[in-house]
Motif scaffolding. Structure first.
Motif, mmCIF file in Angstrom:
data_model
loop_
_atom_site.group_PDB
_atom_site.id
_atom_site.type_symbol
_atom_site.label_atom_id
_atom_site.label_comp_id
_atom_site.label_asym_id
_atom_site.label_seq_id
_atom_site.Cartn_x
_atom_site.Cartn_y
_atom_site.Cartn_z
ATOM 1 N N ILE A 12 0.838 -1.213 0.000
ATOM 2 C CA ILE A 12 0.000 0.000 0.000
ATOM 3 C C ILE A 12 0.872 1.262 0.000
ATOM 4 O O ILE A 12 0.521 2.264 -0.635
ATOM 5 N N VAL A 13 2.035 1.210 0.653
ATOM 6 C CA VAL A 13 2.874 2.418 0.721
ATOM 7 C C VAL A 13 3.522 2.703 -0.639
ATOM 8 O O VAL A 13 3.508 3.838 -1.129
ATOM 9 N N GLY A 14 4.038 1.650 -1.290
ATOM 10 C CA GLY A 14 4.650 1.835 -2.611
ATOM 11 C C GLY A 14 3.625 2.284 -3.646
ATOM 12 O O GLY A 14 3.868 3.216 -4.423
ATOM 13 N N ILE A 31 8.819 -1.701 -8.521
ATOM 14 C CA ILE A 31 9.417 -3.045 -8.650
ATOM 15 C C ILE A 31 9.065 -3.848 -7.411
ATOM 16 O O ILE A 31 9.275 -3.379 -6.280
ATOM 17 N N ASP A 32 8.526 -5.045 -7.618
ATOM 18 C CA ASP A 32 8.220 -5.888 -6.459
ATOM 19 C C ASP A 32 8.754 -7.299 -6.666
ATOM 20 O O ASP A 32 8.704 -7.836 -7.770
ATOM 21 N N LYS A 33 9.256 -7.890 -5.597
ATOM 22 C CA LYS A 33 9.835 -9.233 -5.714
ATOM 23 C C LYS A 33 8.753 -10.308 -5.811
ATOM 24 O O LYS A 33 9.028 -11.440 -6.153
ATOM 25 N N ALA A 34 7.520 -9.939 -5.498
ATOM 26 C CA ALA A 34 6.423 -10.917 -5.583
ATOM 27 C C ALA A 34 5.397 -10.451 -6.603
ATOM 28 O O ALA A 34 5.689 -9.605 -7.450
ATOM 29 N N ALA A 40 1.280 -8.206 3.867
ATOM 30 C CA ALA A 40 0.627 -7.353 4.873
ATOM 31 C C ALA A 40 -0.458 -6.467 4.269
ATOM 32 O O ALA A 40 -1.529 -6.303 4.856
ATOM 33 N N SER A 41 -0.202 -5.923 3.087
ATOM 34 C CA SER A 41 -1.171 -4.976 2.522
ATOM 35 C C SER A 41 -2.445 -5.667 2.037
ATOM 36 O O SER A 41 -3.410 -4.988 1.670
ATOM 37 N N PHE A 42 -2.455 -6.988 2.043
ATOM 38 C CA PHE A 42 -3.670 -7.730 1.673
ATOM 39 C C PHE A 42 -4.350 -8.366 2.883
ATOM 40 O O PHE A 42 -5.553 -8.581 2.865
ATOM 41 N N ASN A 44 -4.332 -7.314 6.129
ATOM 42 C CA ASN A 44 -4.546 -6.494 7.333
ATOM 43 C C ASN A 44 -6.039 -6.349 7.662
ATOM 44 O O ASN A 44 -6.906 -6.737 6.882
ATOM 45 N N ALA A 45 -6.285 -5.721 8.822
ATOM 46 C CA ALA A 45 -7.672 -5.617 9.300
ATOM 47 C C ALA A 45 -8.438 -4.468 8.643
ATOM 48 O O ALA A 45 -9.622 -4.278 8.938
ATOM 49 N N GLY A 46 -7.769 -3.703 7.799
ATOM 50 C CA GLY A 46 -8.469 -2.682 7.015
ATOM 51 C C GLY A 46 -8.900 -1.453 7.789
ATOM 52 O O GLY A 46 -9.656 -0.621 7.278
ATOM 53 N N TYR A 47 -8.419 -1.310 9.039
ATOM 54 C CA TYR A 47 -8.828 -0.140 9.835
ATOM 55 C C TYR A 47 -8.121 1.116 9.345
ATOM 56 O O TYR A 47 -6.918 1.085 9.057
ATOM 57 N N ILE A 48 -8.852 2.204 9.347
ATOM 58 C CA ILE A 48 -8.259 3.533 9.189
ATOM 59 C C ILE A 48 -8.305 4.106 10.601
ATOM 60 O O ILE A 48 -9.390 4.299 11.156
ATOM 61 N N GLU A 222 13.215 -9.158 -7.817
ATOM 62 C CA GLU A 222 13.746 -8.767 -6.507
ATOM 63 C C GLU A 222 14.922 -7.807 -6.673
ATOM 64 O O GLU A 222 15.886 -8.116 -7.389
ATOM 65 N N VAL A 223 14.861 -6.676 -6.036
ATOM 66 C CA VAL A 223 15.997 -5.740 -6.071
ATOM 67 C C VAL A 223 17.127 -6.346 -5.246
ATOM 68 O O VAL A 223 16.944 -6.675 -4.064
ATOM 69 N N ILE A 224 18.277 -6.509 -5.900
ATOM 70 C CA ILE A 224 19.397 -7.124 -5.177
ATOM 71 C C ILE A 224 20.617 -6.195 -5.118
ATOM 72 O O ILE A 224 21.566 -6.454 -4.388
ATOM 73 N N HIS A 379 5.730 1.422 9.177
ATOM 74 C CA HIS A 379 4.432 1.879 9.701
ATOM 75 C C HIS A 379 3.774 0.911 10.671
ATOM 76 O O HIS A 379 2.672 1.181 11.166
ATOM 77 N N ALA A 380 4.384 -0.223 10.879
ATOM 78 C CA ALA A 380 3.889 -1.195 11.881
ATOM 79 C C ALA A 380 2.399 -1.490 11.741
ATOM 80 O O ALA A 380 1.953 -1.901 10.671
ATOM 81 N N MET A 381 1.614 -1.208 12.802
ATOM 82 C CA MET A 381 0.204 -1.600 12.829
ATOM 83 C C MET A 381 -0.696 -0.597 12.106
ATOM 84 O O MET A 381 -1.907 -0.760 12.090
ATOM 85 N N MET A 382 -0.068 0.443 11.523
ATOM 86 C CA MET A 382 -0.889 1.496 10.905
ATOM 87 C C MET A 382 -0.574 1.712 9.429
ATOM 88 O O MET A 382 -0.953 2.729 8.857
ATOM 89 N N GLY A 383 0.143 0.763 8.830
ATOM 90 C CA GLY A 383 0.595 0.981 7.448
ATOM 91 C C GLY A 383 -0.545 1.088 6.453
ATOM 92 O O GLY A 383 -0.465 1.823 5.474
ATOM 93 N N TRP A 384 -1.612 0.336 6.712
ATOM 94 C CA TRP A 384 -2.758 0.421 5.803
ATOM 95 C C TRP A 384 -3.397 1.803 5.930
ATOM 96 O O TRP A 384 -3.666 2.485 4.945
ATOM 97 N N SER A 385 -3.597 2.198 7.163
ATOM 98 C CA SER A 385 -4.209 3.499 7.426
ATOM 99 C C SER A 385 -3.360 4.636 6.838
ATOM 100 O O SER A 385 -3.901 5.591 6.283
ATOM 101 N N LEU A 386 -2.050 4.514 6.965
ATOM 102 C CA LEU A 386 -1.170 5.640 6.623
ATOM 103 C C LEU A 386 -0.625 5.602 5.197
ATOM 104 O O LEU A 386 0.171 6.474 4.820
#
Ligand SMILES: Cc1cc2nc3c(=O)[nH]c(=O)nc-3n(C[C@H](O)[C@H](O)[C@H](O)COP(=O)(O)OP(=O)(O)OC[C@H]3O[C@@H](n4cnc5c(N)ncnc54)[C@H](O)[C@@H]3O)c2cc1C
Length: 416
Positions: A12-14, A31-34, A40-42, A44-48, A222-224, A379-386
């Motif tokens: 979500i951040v990228g 660029i994403d390795k997956a 995590a971005s899929f 999560n609990a979806g809270y804002i 994957e960025v190496i 962003h730990a527990m708030m990455g989706w929100s932020l």
């Protein structure tokens, strides 16, 4: 003429960074390795979460961590292991767990959450992604014991002082909000200021939108290697490609700490694993809730109810510990006695890694070391929100615009 911007990481951040950078005229490559379908971005609990004003590193957490250290089904679990990065991070966490530091973090966390909530609302009205669930029903903190209720009331008082809308509910009030499901709790604190979403709805829509406007999305790469010259990053390489860049953004979630080592930047970061279980059959649950004593999360998402939770520090891995998933299942039944999560749903549980900084604040901004490199992680527990606020701030940094808020507390160069 826009710049060539490479973003490492398509969570979500990228993707939010790509959104705002593209809007301001840059040529963006993510660029994403997956394959950008999990993690995590899929899960999560979806809270804002304007309500989440207290960082994880707070007085008493180290004691809890030590108490739970040898119980692998406890909500907060540190796997004992020999890892110098983890030792340093734990020491930084300990140093951040003071009343003084927590009180300094509270208004900053609130401000970035409010900014991001406004941006989610703008995103929905813009219709760039089409319509998506952004439910403004608030968040319940369900408690069974007076002790937990009183503790949350202290947080609620702080939140009210900051201007957030919060109510205290007894059991009768609670049942008026949740008439269709049996609840075994004494009461709840209702953070009316919060909202919730369905990450598995927003992530693909954001990805499709970015592709449709010409953002290059390179998956399974994957960025190496990151090539630098003096104070600048020149290019980013995967096994098969090299991407030259005017600007590079590090949004690689829990992997960002290891990648930053390639640039001799010591950021303190650990992966905090969590799990999510989706229940498609109707549960009757209308409002998202945190089950306070069990530290589990419940969210009525678009096509299912999601039960999520646990914070496990066991390094970077996707191993699913069945005992931890089972603990979430038991928590659901303890608070909603009619609900039984069946073995099929339990066995389909997914995990994700939260990128956890020691002081509960993200790393957003440039480092002194490089002129064209920006961090957007931690962003730990708030990455989706932020996500949206971080993306917006990243674009403002690269565009040398006035910033939507003071980001000094998020400096990747900060010491703890
Ligand atoms: C169970 C659970 C519940 C949660 N609930 C909430 C919530 O309700 N609200 C909230 O705000 N937050 C919540 N979170 C936290 C939130 O999900 C994360 O903070 C957020 O998703 C982190 O996003 P990110 O983009 O920084 O990282 P990620 O989503 O992890 O994305 C990073 C990406 O970088 C890629 N990458 C890594 N290394 C490389 C490399 N070398 N090269 C290329 N690509 C690379 C990865 O493949 C990954 O796709 C929850 C998390 C979990 C696990």
């Amino acid at each position: 003429m826009g710049k060539e911007v490479v973003i490492i990481g398509g969570g979500i951040v990228g993707l939010s960074s790509a959104y705002y950078l593209h809007k301001s005229g840059h040529q963006v490559t993510v660029i994403d390795k997956a394959d950008i379908r999990s993690g995590a971005s899929f899960v999560n609990a979806g809270y804002i979460t304007p309500s989440h004003i207290i960082p994880l590193a707070s007085p008493g957490m180290i004691a809890k961590g030590l108490k739970w250290m040898f119980n692998s089904s406890s909500p907060f679990y540190m796997k004992p292991r020999w890892d110098t990065d983890f030792f340093k991070w734990s020491w930084n966490f300990h140093k951040s767990s003071t009343h003084k530091k927590v009180n300094l973090a509270i208004p900053v966390i609130k401000d970035i959450n409010i900014l991001s909530k406004t941006l989610y609302e703008e995103l929905r009205t813009s219709e760039d992604l089409g319509s998506f669930q952004l439910a403004k029903k608030g968040l319940l903190m369900l408690y069974k014991t007076d002790k937990a209720g009183e503790k949350e009331m202290e947080v609620a008082d702080k939140a009210k002082f900051l201007g957030l809308e919060v109510n205290s509910l007894n059991y009768k009030d609670l049942k008026e909000l949740e008439p269709d499901v049996e609840i075994d709790a004494k009461g709840a604190i209702h953070y009316v200021c919060d909202a919730h979403t369905t990450p598995t709805e927003i992530m693909p829509k954001l990805l499709d939108y970015l592709k449709s406007v010409g953002v290059k999305i390179m998956t399974n790469q994957e960025v190496i290697k990151i090539k630098r010259s003096n104070h600048r990053i020149v290019s980013v390489s995967t096994k098969s490609n090299t991407y030259e860049a005017d600007e590079v953004v590090m949004a690689a979630g829990s992997w960002s700490g290891n990648l930053a080592k390639l640039l001799d930047i010591p950021i303190s970061l650990q992966a905090g694993k969590g799990y999510a279980i989706n229940v498609a059959k109707p549960t009757g649950i209308r409002l998202p809730a945190v089950l306070m004593e069990a530290k589990a999360a419940v969210t009525p998402m678009k096509e299912y109810t999601r039960f999520a939770g646990t914070m496990e520090f066991s390094g970077i891995n996707n191993i699913i510990r069945k005992e931890r998933v089972a603990a979430i299942g038991r928590a659901a039944r303890d608070y909603y006695p009619e609900i039984r999560i069946d073995s099929h749903d339990l066995s389909n549980a997914k995990s994700g890694l939260r990128p956890v900084s020691p002081d509960g604040l993200p790393y957003i901004g440039r480092t002194k070391k490089y002129d064209n490199f920006t961090f957007a992680t931690g962003h730990a527990m708030m990455g989706w929100s932020l996500g949206p606020a971080t993306g917006k701030l990243v674009s403002e940094i690269l565009n040398k615009e006035n910033l939507s808020m003071d980001i000094a507390p998020f400096s990747p160069d900060r010491r703890f």
